[in-house]
Design an enzyme around this catalytic site. Sequence first.
Site, PDB file in Angstrom:
ATOM      1  N   HIS A  54       0.747  -1.103   0.047  1.00 32.77           N
ATOM      2  CA  HIS A  54      -0.068  -0.046   0.002  1.00 32.77           C
ATOM      3  C   HIS A  54       0.917   1.326  -0.075  1.00 32.77           C
ATOM      4  O   HIS A  54       2.017   1.248   0.570  1.00 32.77           O
ATOM      5  CB  HIS A  54      -0.970   0.053   1.264  1.00 32.77           C
ATOM      6  CG  HIS A  54      -1.927  -1.166   1.168  1.00 32.77           C
ATOM      7  ND1 HIS A  54      -2.684  -1.082   2.406  1.00 32.77           N
ATOM      8  CD2 HIS A  54      -2.115  -2.074   0.226  1.00 32.77           C
ATOM      9  CE1 HIS A  54      -3.495  -2.387   2.166  1.00 32.77           C
ATOM     10  NE2 HIS A  54      -3.270  -2.731   0.976  1.00 32.77           N
ATOM     11  N   GLU A  56       0.932   3.825   1.937  1.00 29.18           N
ATOM     12  CA  GLU A  56       1.401   4.253   3.298  1.00 29.18           C
ATOM     13  C   GLU A  56       2.483   3.313   3.753  1.00 29.18           C
ATOM     14  O   GLU A  56       3.293   3.621   4.332  1.00 29.18           O
ATOM     15  CB  GLU A  56       0.034   4.128   4.291  1.00 29.18           C
ATOM     16  CG  GLU A  56      -1.065   5.132   3.969  1.00 29.18           C
ATOM     17  CD  GLU A  56      -2.171   4.217   2.954  1.00 29.18           C
ATOM     18  OE1 GLU A  56      -3.227   4.752   2.896  1.00 29.18           O
ATOM     19  OE2 GLU A  56      -1.989   3.076   2.521  1.00 29.18           O
ATOM     20  N   CYS A  87      -0.816  -0.911   7.318  1.00 27.01           N
ATOM     21  CA  CYS A  87      -0.223   0.532   7.324  1.00 27.01           C
ATOM     22  C   CYS A  87      -0.108   1.179   8.559  1.00 27.01           C
ATOM     23  O   CYS A  87       1.200   1.464   8.734  1.00 27.01           O
ATOM     24  CB  CYS A  87      -0.902   1.230   6.167  1.00 27.01           C
ATOM     25  SG  CYS A  87      -1.134   0.646   4.520  1.00 27.01           S
TER      26      CYS A  87
END
Length: 158
Positions: A54, A56, A87
């Site tokens: 992801h 993040e 995350c």
Amino acid sequence: MTLSPEQITRHLRRANAVAERAVGMGRHPFGALLVAPDGETVLAEQGNIDTVNHAESTLARTAAANYPGAYLAHCTLVTTFEPCAMCAGTIYWAGIGRVLYGADETALRALTGNHPENPTLDLPCRTVFASGQRSTEVLGPVPAVHGEITALHRKFWR
């Protein structure tokens, strides 16, 4: 350092532009920034890569590899949507001191439903951070940009 409403809006709009670029590369529409302690300087940008990389978590790992923890403790990770549990954990371990997000996980779930490419976890990032021994400040959701951020996802997930 406290972020002004203008800085908050500007950084979230820039993160959303990163998310738009991710879509242009065939990826999911998530974007993140790392903002320096001055609240102005953007140190890094990251779009979503795939379902386990992801925006993040990738940005947090890169930040941890390039900046000392004492510095990251005063930085802000800005992201379009509330960080998922994975995350949030990565942000915590990187030692980033503040998270700013535009829209929350419940809004994302409403947009994606039970999409096989985004089976959201109903675990707020505040809960993940509160489970740790180090403080992580959380700002969000931000109503001023909610419509802009969700518009990109509304189009993408249908």
